[in-house]
Write a protein that holds these residues in place. Structure first.
Motif, short mmCIF file in Angstrom:
data_model
loop_
_atom_site.label_atom_id
_atom_site.label_comp_id
_atom_site.label_asym_id
_atom_site.label_seq_id
_atom_site.Cartn_x
_atom_site.Cartn_y
_atom_site.Cartn_z
N HIS A 98 0.87 -1.17 0.00
CA HIS A 98 0.00 0.00 0.00
C HIS A 98 0.91 1.22 0.00
CE1 HIS A 98 -3.81 -2.13 0.88
NE2 HIS A 98 -2.98 -3.04 1.36
N LEU A 99 0.82 2.03 -1.05
CA LEU A 99 1.71 3.18 -1.23
C LEU A 99 0.93 4.49 -1.18
CD1 LEU A 99 3.63 1.77 -4.33
CD2 LEU A 99 4.39 1.68 -1.95
N GLY A 100 1.52 5.46 -0.53
CA GLY A 100 0.97 6.81 -0.58
C GLY A 100 1.58 7.54 -1.76
N ALA A 101 0.98 8.64 -2.15
CA ALA A 101 1.51 9.43 -3.27
C ALA A 101 2.96 9.81 -2.98
CB ALA A 101 0.67 10.68 -3.48
N GLY A 102 3.84 9.57 -3.95
CA GLY A 102 5.24 9.90 -3.82
C GLY A 102 6.11 8.75 -3.30
N GLU A 103 5.51 7.70 -2.79
CA GLU A 103 6.28 6.55 -2.29
C GLU A 103 6.67 5.64 -3.45
OE1 GLU A 103 5.16 5.35 2.14
OE2 GLU A 103 3.48 5.06 0.76
N PHE A 104 7.84 5.03 -3.34
CA PHE A 104 8.34 4.15 -4.38
C PHE A 104 7.98 2.70 -4.11
CE2 PHE A 104 10.89 7.77 -5.46
CZ PHE A 104 11.20 7.61 -6.80
N ALA A 105 7.49 2.01 -5.13
CA ALA A 105 7.33 0.56 -5.06
C ALA A 105 8.68 -0.07 -5.33
CB ALA A 105 6.31 0.08 -6.09
N LYS A 141 -2.05 4.62 -9.55
CA LYS A 141 -1.28 4.91 -10.76
C LYS A 141 0.17 5.11 -10.36
CE LYS A 141 -1.42 8.17 -14.64
NZ LYS A 141 -2.11 9.36 -15.16
N LEU A 142 1.09 4.45 -11.08
CA LEU A 142 2.52 4.57 -10.80
C LEU A 142 3.23 5.23 -11.97
CD1 LEU A 142 1.61 2.24 -8.83
CD2 LEU A 142 3.98 1.60 -8.84
N GLU A 143 4.18 6.09 -11.64
CA GLU A 143 5.00 6.79 -12.62
C GLU A 143 6.33 6.05 -12.74
OE1 GLU A 143 6.63 11.34 -13.31
OE2 GLU A 143 6.11 10.68 -11.29
N VAL A 144 6.76 5.80 -13.97
CA VAL A 144 8.06 5.17 -14.20
C VAL A 144 9.07 6.29 -14.41
CG1 VAL A 144 9.35 3.52 -15.60
CG2 VAL A 144 6.86 3.30 -15.40
N ARG A 186 7.17 5.02 -8.92
CA ARG A 186 6.70 5.86 -7.83
C ARG A 186 5.19 6.06 -7.95
NH1 ARG A 186 9.88 10.91 -8.07
NH2 ARG A 186 8.62 11.30 -9.90
N ALA A 187 4.49 5.95 -6.83
CA ALA A 187 3.05 6.15 -6.82
C ALA A 187 2.71 7.62 -7.09
CB ALA A 187 2.47 5.72 -5.48
N ALA A 188 1.90 7.85 -8.09
CA ALA A 188 1.44 9.21 -8.40
C ALA A 188 0.24 9.57 -7.53
CB ALA A 188 1.06 9.32 -9.87
N GLU A 189 -0.40 8.57 -6.98
CA GLU A 189 -1.54 8.72 -6.08
C GLU A 189 -1.55 7.50 -5.17
OE1 GLU A 189 -5.06 6.88 -8.88
OE2 GLU A 189 -4.27 8.86 -9.42
N ALA A 190 -2.43 7.47 -4.19
CA ALA A 190 -2.51 6.30 -3.32
C ALA A 190 -2.71 5.07 -4.20
CB ALA A 190 -3.66 6.45 -2.34
N SER A 191 -1.88 4.06 -4.01
CA SER A 191 -1.88 2.90 -4.89
C SER A 191 -1.72 1.61 -4.10
CB SER A 191 -0.74 3.00 -5.91
OG SER A 191 -0.85 4.16 -6.68
N ARG A 192 -2.14 0.54 -4.71
CA ARG A 192 -1.98 -0.80 -4.14
C ARG A 192 -1.32 -1.66 -5.20
NH1 ARG A 192 -6.68 -4.86 -2.72
NH2 ARG A 192 -5.49 -6.37 -1.49
N VAL A 193 -0.23 -2.33 -4.81
CA VAL A 193 0.58 -3.09 -5.75
C VAL A 193 0.84 -4.49 -5.20
CG1 VAL A 193 2.82 -3.14 -6.94
CG2 VAL A 193 1.69 -0.95 -6.54
N LEU A 194 0.75 -5.47 -6.07
CA LEU A 194 1.07 -6.86 -5.74
C LEU A 194 2.52 -7.12 -6.12
CD1 LEU A 194 -1.10 -9.90 -6.63
CD2 LEU A 194 1.15 -9.76 -7.61
#
Length: 163
Positions: free
Chosen positions: A32-39, A55-58, A94-102
């Motif tokens: 679970h990522l907040g905006a600006g956090e890196f996966a 949404k994640l930014e590359v 990097r998460a551009a917004e609150a995101s959920r990643v597997l």
């Protein structure tokens, strides 16, 4: 906590048998990522990821300047190049917004790929496609850069800065 429906929502995994979906739901990490956090940071070890929500930014650094290479939205995977070719990540996610990643570790990925070879074929095909884009970036000539060393009060340096 991941559910079978979470895993099934990723097109790559949607055709897996219920037992394989359950295995992924139990073993994959739920980030679970907040905006600006890196996966993933540039240079991190390999793993396969899938965006569940958000949404994640590359991003990648070129000569110390961050550049956006693309976006990953729900249902898309990333990490196919590192997982298929055994490399590290060449960019950050990097998460551009609150995101959920597997996140699927290499050991888990290879267990699933052994049970369902079609997954490995699809991931390999996507990795080859991404390699073409990476080759294009590598072929771009570097931008000219100038570093000026001198006293900030020196009139000659001031004249150069204002040139």
């Amino acid at each position: 906590m991941l559910t079978i429906d979470d895993v099934r929502s990723i097109p790559l995994f949607s055709t897996l048998a219920a037992s394989e979906l359950e295995r992924l739901a139990e073993t994959a990490a739920d980030l679970h990522l907040g905006a600006g956090e890196f996966a993933v940071h540039e240079g991190d070890d390999r793993a396969l990821y899938a965006v569940l929500t958000g949404k994640l930014e590359v991003v990648k650094l070129f000569d110390g300047i961050e550049r956006t290479l693309g976006w990953r939205v729900p249902g898309t995977i990333f990490g196919e190049v590192p997982i298929a070719f055994g490399t590290v990540f060449v960019g950050g996610y990097r998460a551009a917004e609150a995101s959920r990643v597997l996140r699927v570790d290499p050991r888990q990925y290879y267990a699933i790929a052994a049970a369902c070879p079609d997954i490995a074929v699809k991931v390999g095909a996507r990795a080859r496609g991404r390699m073409g884009g990476l080759q294009g970036l590598a072929a771009e000539p570097p931008k000219a850069r100038v570093a000026m060393i001198g006293s900030r009060w020196d009139s000659a340096c001031s004249a150069l800065r204002q040139f």
